[in-house]
Scaffold this active site. Structure first.
Site, PDB file in Angstrom:
ATOM      1  N   ASP A   6      30.709  69.879  13.378  1.00 54.99           N
ATOM      2  CA  ASP A   6      30.710  68.333  12.955  1.00 54.99           C
ATOM      3  C   ASP A   6      30.147  68.031  11.984  1.00 54.99           C
ATOM      4  OD1 ASP A   6      32.498  68.128  15.287  1.00 54.99           O
ATOM      5  OD2 ASP A   6      30.798  67.037  16.255  1.00 54.99           O
ATOM      6  N   LYS A  38      34.239  58.052  19.021  1.00 49.21           N
ATOM      7  CA  LYS A  38      35.996  58.959  18.997  1.00 49.21           C
ATOM      8  C   LYS A  38      36.199  59.066  20.248  1.00 49.21           C
ATOM      9  CE  LYS A  38      38.572  62.537  16.942  1.00 49.21           C
ATOM     10  NZ  LYS A  38      38.366  63.849  16.815  1.00 49.21           N
TER      11      LYS A  38
END
Ligand code: OGA
Ligand code: NI
Length: 331
Positions: A219, A198
């Site tokens: 996360d 990402k």
């Protein structure tokens, strides 16, 4: 559906931040400043084995976050990774839009503006590019940038190095739990473990003191390995305070994610973190999320559970864990 991109918005030389980006007062960086004089752990992997195991284990228990140096990923490769990502975001808006993702399809791969449902209604000051890098059977190369043409080669090279480093970390972190070095890797799916890229892109923001680049979150990965550009912004939550993470060239910024907290039965903690934005400069970061396959069954490792140490988390598939994010936001 047309999506309003933060980068495009920023280019209109806005003077005032649109309301949807204005965070609630208590979340605004001005009202939740980072504490001074505290720094995150930096661990050199070239130290003696037992020193590294202890340092990593301590960092995972006390912070859920650390920087590693002497990891063997070439600085020139990190430099090229950043270059190809920066080049992509400099492309004309129309060309970037040809990679636009469609979250309603269930996949976030491609160019996008918001990855997950936020805990509140506010929007983050960020655009991103997201795609799977491994395993090969999950690759969707159509969704990788074709421009610059070196994007694919550089990213594949980086993935090999990140996989090597992650496997080393899993080994050391397994040992830190008093277990055989293979345990974490095999519990997370071995060769099926997914590596997802990402690229976060935070354009200059007219009123950075009112906005956030990413709001506080943990996360949902097992681990996240990130390299930022030199514009500061990442902060991690430690003992009731935000701690600003300084840029350290070529270090890998490692976040413990929710899945590692579950497997370790809470010995390792996933880290609450956020990122701030900047008035003049574009901040970028390259995060690799290391996640189990959807069908992997994740729960506290049986080796860590007995009468004195009962399981603190339930055992369920990653697919189920994934959609119920941990909420560690201080109330
Ligand atoms: C993320 C994230 C922080 C950063 O992408 O999950 O937390 O430094 N990024 O960009
Ligand atoms: Ni994150």
């Amino acid at each position: 559906m047309e999506v309003e991109r933060v980068q495009a918005l920023s280019h209109v030389t806005l003077h005032e931040l649109p309301a949807k980006f204005i965070r609630p007062a208590h979340e605004q960086p001005e009202n939740s400043k980072a504490i001074e004089g505290v720094t995150v752990p930096v661990i050199s992997l070239s130290q003696p084995h037992d020193v590294v195991v202890d340092a990593l284990s301590k960092a995972c228990s006390e912070w859920g976050f650390f920087l590693i140096t002497d990891h063997g990923v070439e600085p020139s490769l990190i430099g090229r990774l950043k270059e190809v990502g920066e080049e992509f975001f400099k492309l004309p808006q129309k060309e970037k839009e040809s990679y636009a993702n469609d979250p309603s399809s269930g996949s976030f791969e491609g160019y996008g503006t918001k990855m997950t449902k936020n805990f509140d209604e506010k929007v983050e000051w960020i655009d991103y590019y997201f795609h799977v890098m491994h395993p090969p059977k999950k690759l969707n190369l159509d969704m990788w940038p074709k421009n610059p043409s070196s994007y694919r080669g550089v990213t594949e090279e980086y993935n090999v190095e990140i996989m090597r480093t992650t496997n080393k970390l899993f080994e050391l972190l397994s040992e830190g739990l008093g277990l055989d070095g293979k345990v974490l890797n095999s519990s997370l799916g071995g060769d099926e473990i997914e590596f997802e890229m990402k690229i976060n892109m935070y354009p200059p923001c007219p009123q950075p003191q009112l906005a956030l680049g990413v709001e506080p979150h943990t996360d949902m990965s097992a681990l996240t390995l990130l390299v930022p550009n030199d514009v500061p912004g990442l902060q991690v939550w430690k003992d009731g305070n935000w701690v600003a993470v300084n840029y350290l060239p070529n270090a890998l910024f490692v976040h413990v994610g929710d899945q590692l907290e579950v497997l370790s039965n809470g010995k390792y903690k996933s880290v609450l973190h956020r990122s701030l934005v900047n008035k003049e400069r574009t901040r970028m970061s390259w995060a690799v999320f290391v996640v189990p396959p959807h069908e992997a069954v994740i729960g506290p490792l049986p080796e860590l559970i007995d009468e004195k140490n009962p399981a603190k988390y339930s055992t369920k598939t990653y697919a189920e864990y994934r959609y119920r994010k941990f909420n560690k936001i201080p109330q």
